[in-house]
Motif scaffolding. Structure first.
Motif, PDB file in Angstrom:
ATOM      1  N   GLY A  95       0.897  -1.140   0.116  1.00 24.64           N
ATOM      2  CA  GLY A  95      -0.082  -0.076  -0.044  1.00 24.64           C
ATOM      3  C   GLY A  95       0.963   1.271   0.078  1.00 24.64           C
ATOM      4  O   GLY A  95       2.037   1.258   0.507  1.00 24.64           O
ATOM      5  N   ASN A  98       0.458   5.704   0.524  1.00 21.17           N
ATOM      6  CA  ASN A  98      -0.525   6.623   0.962  1.00 21.17           C
ATOM      7  C   ASN A  98       0.158   7.985   0.998  1.00 21.17           C
ATOM      8  O   ASN A  98       0.302   8.563   2.326  1.00 21.17           O
ATOM      9  N   SER A 142      -5.016   6.423  -1.173  1.00 23.14           N
ATOM     10  CA  SER A 142      -4.611   5.221  -0.589  1.00 23.14           C
ATOM     11  C   SER A 142      -4.589   4.249  -1.814  1.00 23.14           C
ATOM     12  O   SER A 142      -5.716   4.101  -2.635  1.00 23.14           O
ATOM     13  N   LEU A 143      -3.406   3.563  -2.168  1.00 24.09           N
ATOM     14  CA  LEU A 143      -3.152   2.898  -3.458  1.00 24.09           C
ATOM     15  C   LEU A 143      -2.993   1.353  -2.761  1.00 24.09           C
ATOM     16  O   LEU A 143      -1.935   1.333  -2.262  1.00 24.09           O
ATOM     17  N   VAL A 144      -3.786   0.653  -2.762  1.00 22.38           N
ATOM     18  CA  VAL A 144      -3.479  -0.918  -2.335  1.00 22.38           C
ATOM     19  C   VAL A 144      -3.475  -2.089  -3.566  1.00 22.38           C
ATOM     20  O   VAL A 144      -4.149  -1.852  -4.533  1.00 22.38           O
ATOM     21  N   TYR A 188      -3.018  -4.082  -8.632  1.00 21.72           N
ATOM     22  CA  TYR A 188      -3.614  -2.801  -8.016  1.00 21.72           C
ATOM     23  C   TYR A 188      -4.925  -3.071  -8.055  1.00 21.72           C
ATOM     24  O   TYR A 188      -5.555  -3.907  -8.861  1.00 21.72           O
ATOM     25  N   SER A 231      -8.723   0.427  -2.983  1.00 21.31           N
ATOM     26  CA  SER A 231      -8.087   1.952  -2.914  1.00 21.31           C
ATOM     27  C   SER A 231      -9.077   2.818  -2.827  1.00 21.31           C
ATOM     28  O   SER A 231     -10.348   2.853  -2.987  1.00 21.31           O
TER      29      SER A 231
END
Length: 822
Positions: free
Chosen positions: A428, A430, A468-470, A482, A487
């Motif tokens: 993740g 952020n 927020s990239l998860v 991804y 996200s």
């Protein structure tokens, strides 16, 4: 309320008795001291009063931060008053009459001029008291704190009365963690993401003093139900040039700080740089969890370790320009950076037992993880001050801006032994930005010798955005992919419009009073699905009443109403699943916490230099914001299911009432030995409106510490500090107690221009063990951390320049007409 009422009676019984004993009013002489060159107030000037024509003073005091002083309890007669300050010419006012018709004299502003001949030839050093108690705040002077040399601001805060700090650097003020932090009286975006990291990025050698304001007046922002802690960084406003260099190295920390100052008659510059690094250290972790679901018991055992590193730097420049004797302009810009990095390995066993049979499922796995967070911030401020012909009349206009760029990321991947299950994990990222702008106008008008009026307004604009990239781990593709469903983005804006009025006056010729009312209107916007915070208006009244029983004894009663607006970390919904069995996230639906704070204080100073301060307090928080942990058999968060997981977040749990007492003292024992004990004890009761928690929890908490210093003469000093904190209860469990200790020595060299110091923390214990227990129906969790806390360090400092000049509160002043012996 029972304990609070008892405390009121204990404090006021001697006051009422004294008032009823027929003690008649006596005279008072007040005034203000300023520098003749810069027109700025002079703090710690020594004021002595003599019978006219006599050489022995009958009373004395020192001026405060605004140059004001008051001499009280003066019998009828004719007097003369002398004003002395090292490096300045003496001022003398004579033939002052105190009688029944004139028992209060307000002197005109007393202007004293530097003694240039003396300044060119004298090198003066002195130290202020370690703790000073003023009407609206307590000041901890950090200059002679030996055991914190080579440390960070967090180490200093452990010594400050009414403040407590846990092993992770989290700070509480009179038991309340919702504290508003300032640097040099101004907000900074460096505190926006991680307060603990920010405080551990400021070297202790860069801190001049720490101000604790438990009942702030109307001129302060209403935010922070716990109160305000203001960190004052070092500077110097003496004509000429000077500077200092501090270096330290050790097994835990490496620090450096540099200060440079230059000043002419009306223009000054201060330049500073500091940096520190927390060296790589290893923490041991264990966690045992048991969940009961119908007739199946799930046990999870974890043990592992983690490594931590931190680094930071700060730099800035400040200008001070006295345009005219009545117009002053200051301007400054500073940059801050901090970052930390964690990595670790966790071994895990998961077993499930049905009834009394053997485990029907027993899995072993290993999880690798790491995380990184950091922030870069720039702070800018510009302040204009105008004084008028009337003594004490001032206009202040200020602008402050902060620009912060923060980042956070994590990685975790869990692999099962012998491929019993597919690997899982996620990464993740952020990133975020924080922008703040504040404009304030303040005006003060003295009404007479005993009263003044102040008013002001302030506007504050803040904008925060976060993404927020998860990326969950795809075991079939053996890579992180991804996920748009997990996200999210978070945008937050807040505008606060404030206006206040306050007044200082005498009440019933008995109390010195300071009352105020602040009105703050808040408009908040949150761009997150399902979250909405309505606009609201908040009135913040405050009142302080103080009375001098004699020249060395003061009592005080105070009330303030405060608000705690949730900050970025509280609201940010970013899911931290670096440990998928113990995840955390913010709550964008939090409402502000409202605090009503009552205090009773007693302060006594002794002729030998010691003092004692006793503060009783009663605090009620509504919409109380608390962190809590809850177990879930299965939980859907951001499009992903988590099994057998504990979730930590924050919520408005209900209300909290805390009643307690804080006692601190400085006790000289002989000429060379000083003890500074402190104890804070309180009872806390929390009413809870959350599922799977008791309706209320309550318990007693205690913090005790002792600082001892001994002067061996020949500029060699030793110090020891020991601290204990009792167990702390949670909403559904408790934390263990904490005990730490450290020692330090320092030798001053080269006529006190240089020094070398040695410090050690817990030399006989490598780790501090901290445990936590969480119990809910059908669930039990016990965790323990062994935090490395043993370290050794060496510190070096050097001061240089044409003149080293510090204010001295305790210098012996010769009688009028006799020159000071320098």
């Amino acid at each position: 309320m029972k304990y609070f009422s008892t405390l009121i009676l204990l404090v006021f019984i001697p006051v009422v008795a004294a008032a009823q004993s027929g003690l008649k009013d006596k005279g008072k002489i007040s005034g203000k001291v300023k520098d003749a060159v810069t027109n700025t107030p002079i703090e710690y000037a020594t004021i002595a009063i003599y019978k006219q024509g006599k050489l022995q003073p009958i009373n004395g005091t020192t001026s405060d931060a605004k140059g004001n002083f008051v001499l009280t309890n003066i019998p009828d007669g004719e007097y003369q008053v002398s004003i002395d300050f090292l490096g300045y010419k003496r001022a003398l006012t004579e033939h002052l009459l105190i009688n029944a018709t004139s028992n209060s004299i307000r002197l005109n502003t007393i202007v004293i001029a530097p003694n240039q001949k003396m300044l060119n030839s004298v090198n003066i050093t002195a130290q202020a008291s370690a703790v000073e108690n003023k009407i609206d705040k307590l000041v901890y002077n950090a200059g002679n704190d030996l055991t914190s040399q080579g440390g960070v601001a967090t180490d200093l805060l452990k010594k400050v009365p009414m403040v407590s700090v846990d092993i992770d650097g989290n700070v509480e003020l009179l038991g309340n963690p919702n504290v508003k932090f300032l640097i040099n009286g101004k907000p900074s975006s460096i505190f926006g993401t991680s307060l603990a990291d920010a405080l551990q990025s400021i070297p202790a050698s860069q801190v001049k003093s720490v101000e604790v304001i438990t009942s702030p007046g109307a001129q302060y922002d209403a935010s922070g139900t716990g109160g305000i802690i203001n960190i004052i960084l070092k500077d110097n406003k003496v004509k000429g040039y000077n500077g200092s260099i501090n270096l330290s190295a050790g097994t835990r920390l490496e620090n450096t700080s540099v200060n440079l100052n230059a000043r002419t008659d009306n223009f000054g510059v201060n330049l500073f740089f500091s940096a520190n690094k927390t060296l790589r250290s290893k923490t041991l972790n264990t966690r045992n969890k048991t969940n009961l679901i119908t007739d199946t018991t799930s046990n999870q055992l974890q043990n592992g370790y983690g490594y931590l590193e931190r680094n930071s730097y700060q730099s800035g420049i400040n200008f001070d320009w006295a345009i005219t004797p009545k117009n002053n302009l200051t301007f400054g810009i500073s940059m801050h950076h901090f970052s930390n990095y964690n990595e670790g390995l966790t071994n895990q066993q998961d077993e499930q037992i049905k009834g009394s049979n053997f485990p029907f499922s027993d899995l072993f796995s290993m999880r690798n993880s790491n995380s990184h967070s950091g922030e870069n911030a720039i702070d800018v401020h510009a302040d204009y001050k105008k004084t008028f012909k009337k003594d004490g009349e001032e206009l202040n206009i200020g602008y402050t801006a902060s620009f912060g760029k923060n980042s956070g990321d994590y990685y975790q991947k869990q692999d099962y032994i012998n491929g019993a299950k597919p690997s899982s994990g996620s990464t993740g990222n952020n990133p975020g930005n924080d922008k703040q702008h504040q404009v304030s106008v303040d005006y003060t008008l003295p009404l007479n010798t005993d009263a003044s009026f102040a008013t002001g307004a302030k506007v504050e604009f803040e904008n925060i955005n976060s993404t927020s990239l998860v990326n969950p781990f795809n075991s079939s593709l053996n890579q992180f992919i991804y996920s748009a469903s997990q996200s999210s983005s978070f945008n937050y804006s807040r505008q606060v419009y404030a206006y206040y009025v306050s007044a200082s006056f005498q009440l019933f010729k008995f109390f010195d009073a300071k009352a105020g009312l602040r009105d703050e209107y808040t408009n908040t916007g949150v761009d997150f699905q399902g979250a909405s915070i309505p606009s609201y208006n908040f009135l913040s009244p405050s009142l302080v009443l103080s009375h001098k029983l004699n020249k060395s004894t003061t009592i005080k009663v105070a009330y303030s109403k405060r608000i705690e607006r949730p900050d970025f970390g509280d609201l940010n919904p970013f899911v931290n699943s670096s440990d998928p069995y113990n995840i955390s996230y913010g709550n964008p639906n939090l409402h502000p916490e409202i605090g009503n704070n009552f205090e009773l204080g007693f302060n006594k100073s002794f002729e030998e230099g010691g003092n004692i301060n006793i503060t009783g307090f009663y605090r009620h928080n509504g919409f109380d914001i608390k962190q809590y942990t809850a177990p879930y058999d299965s939980l859907l968060v951001a499009g992903k299911y988590y099994k057998n997981v504990y979730v930590t977040t924050r919520a408005n749990v209900g209300s909290e009432v805390r009643t307690g007492i804080n006692i601190s003292a400085s006790l000289p024992i002989g000429k060379n030995f000083t003890l500074r004990p402190q104890i804070m004890a309180s009872n806390r009761r929390v009413t809870v409106n959350l599922p799977n928690t008791p309706d209320f929890v309550s318990g007693y908490e205690c913090r005790m510490n002792m600082n001892a210093s001994y002067d061996f003469k020949h500029n060699f000093t030793a110090e020891a500090f020991i601290n204990y904190e009792s167990p702390r209860f949670l909403l559904n469990g408790k934390n263990s107690s904490l005990a730490t200790y450290n020692f330090a020595v320092r030798k001053q060299l080269l006529n006190k221009k240089a020094s070398i110091g040695l410090t050690t923390n817990m030399p006989f214990s490598q780790y501090v063990k901290q445990s936590q227990t969480v119990i809910t129906p059908g669930n039990y969790q016990y965790s323990q951390r062994q935090v490395p806390n043993r370290w050794f360090g060496i510190s070096l400092s050097y001061k240089f320049g044409k003149l080293e000049f510090k204010k001295d509160r305790n210098e012996d002043i010769s009688p009028p007409g006799i020159p000071n012996d320098l």
